[in-house]
Scaffold this active site. Structure first.
Site: not given
Length: 495
Positions: A193, A167-168, A398, A267-268, A245-246, A191, A176, A458, A301
């Site tokens: 968020a 979602w961020n 985090e 990508e956690l 995500g997490s 899919k 990406r 980035s 993140c």
């Protein structure tokens, strides 16, 4: 802001939200969900529902994968130049519509409008970069060592992919993943968020306008992520899963993917150290700290999580960053000049406050902020705390909020020990004017990325990803398209 400006802006927001599709996108068509349910998307700055959209059921997920599978062969056979030109047209259209995309992200996620425009620029670069990489997929050709035949090594698309975005960064995390998949010749089910699905729906309409064939990209929005995703991941026709995500959710998805031996990109979570040595240019270090911490309201993140500052300058560093933080304008992201918008929801506010209070209870000093902001929306004061003690939760978890936590160190070995004392390893930041020390830190810090005397790393042309429990694989750069390709070796005998 004048009353007329407020009315005009409100009218623009309403018109934009009305133009965003509220259905699922499957096989090139906008379709209703079979569930009969709906997702109510809220503006985190006000708590108001801004749009109601389809809530996909298991059957809708199956239909989306069916469409991706049906389109896979024809898309893989599409000339790389054609695939690249579609991505390039999408890039051009995004530049034309950048203001709409930025406003939409601000409405559904809360980030300040200036930052949303920055995300449009960043997200667009993945379309442009991979439009160019589509025609550069290469292989090898040559004699085998025995001289009995010719070895031909080619790269082929892995096949249908399932892309789960967070979602961020609603646009950039979609582009990406989608751009390299399409460039490689893969079809996808996306899919987004449930908290910020509107940007992805708006983006897939843009892909339609860019000429993307039916079934190549399919989008399902759902509030029951596990129920809808599990059958897709278990389907033997799926060949690739990409998730941002997490770490706990990523670990569960890796376990699920093992059954079908899926290619995975993960990508956690992150716990980024920001190390400031005694010889650092303090002005640059403070500038870097502000952007590394407060970009996206700290909800990234890559956000600096632990500010590890040499004991000789820790007090001055804390004074300078506090001075900057104290004048941050706070408010709805659509308001001019706002730096700190709302966090995504009340749960995020509670988590940030819990971490701050734990650190203070263990002996840290509050320099500014430290409280939720009363009233509508999910706002938390931009916060600086110093003297954070070992064992504090804020050093292990985090933050994902506007909280800058400072802990001192004594020497280089001490800094490295503190920085590496985490199960995560996404990104690190180091500020020093000693070039030799900078090179040592590149080697010694256990992260997949590092910023040396800079607070943002980035870039679409660079490989994004981490080590340890921060994930698997890379997104962006030359490496990004490889995540969607499989290598095939053929031997052709000489006779």
């Amino acid at each position: 802001m004048s009353e007329n400006t407020t009315v005009e802006r409100t009218a623009r927001e309403s018109a934009l939200l009305e133009s965003v599709p509220n259905q699922l996108f499957i096989a090139g068509k906008w379709v209703d969900s079979t569930s009969g349910r709906a997702i109510h998307v809220q503006d985190p700055a006000t708590g108001a529902v801004i749009k109601t959209i389809a809530d996909a059921a298991v059957e809708d997920g199956a239909a989306a994968l069916d469409a991706a599978v049906a389109a896979q062969d024809s898309w893989a056979a599409t000339a790389p130049r054609v695939r690249g030109e579609i991505l390039r047209r999408a890039f051009d259209l995004l530049q034309e519509r950048k203001n709409d995309f930025a406003l939409l992200m601000t409405l559904e996620m809360g980030k300040p409008l200036a930052e949303a425009l920055g995300e449009v620029a960043y997200g667009g670069e993945f379309l442009r970069w991979f439009s160019e990489e589509a025609v550069r997929i290469s292989g090898r050709y040559g004699s085998n060592p025995e001289g009995t035949g010719t070895m031909v090594v080619t790269q082929r698309p892995v096949g249908p992919c399932f892309l789960i975005t967070p979602w961020n960064f609603p646009l950039a995390m979609a582009t990406r993943k989608i751009a390299p998949a399409l460039a490689a010749g893969c079809t996808v089910v996306v899919k987004p968020a449930a908290l910020t699905p509107l940007t992805t729906l708006f983006f897939v309409r843009l892909l339609e306008d860019a000429g993307l064939p039916a079934g190549v990209v399919n989008v399902i929005t759902t509030s029951t992520s596990g129920a809808v995703s599990d059958p897709i991941i278990a389907d033997p026709r799926l060949r690739k899963l990409s998730f941002t995500g997490s770490t706990p959710v990523g670990q569960a998805l890796i376990r699920q993917s093992a059954e079908g031996v899926l290619r995975t990109s993960m990508e956690l979570g992150g716990n980024a150290p920001f190390v400031v040595f005694e010889d650092a240019d303090l002005d640059k270090a403070v500038d870097g700290a502000i952007i590394a911490k407060f970009r996206n309201i700290g909800q990234a993140c890559t956000a600096a999580n632990r500010f590890i500052v040499h004991e000789s300058i820790a007090e001055e560093f804390a004074r300078r960053v506090t001075e900057r933080v104290n004048v941050f304008p706070i408010g709805r992201g659509t308001e001019d000049g706002v730096v700190i918008g709302p966090l995504i929801n009340d749960k995020a506010v509670a988590k940030a406050d819990e971490l701050v209070q734990d650190a203070l209870g263990r002996g840290a000093t509050l320099l500014t902020g430290g409280n939720a902001i009363a009233g509508e929306g999910s706002f938390y004061q931009p916060t600086v705390i110093s003297g954070v003690r070992p064992g504090s939760d804020i050093l292990r978890e985090e933050i994902f909020g506007p909280v800058l936590a400072i802990t001192p160190f004594t020497d280089e070995d001490d800094a490295v020990r503190i920085a590496n004392d985490t199960e995560y390893g996404l990104v690190s930041y180091v500020f020093t004017q000693d070039l030799a020390r900078g090179h040592r830190m590149i080697d010694r810090l256990q992260t997949g990325m590092m910023g040396l005397n800079v607070g943002v790393v980035s870039n679409a042309a660079a490989p994004f990803g981490g080590v340890k429990q921060s994930g698997l694989g890379r997104e962006g750069g030359l490496e990004g398209i490889q995540e969607y390709l499989s290598t095939k070796y053929t031997l052709i005998p000489n006779s």
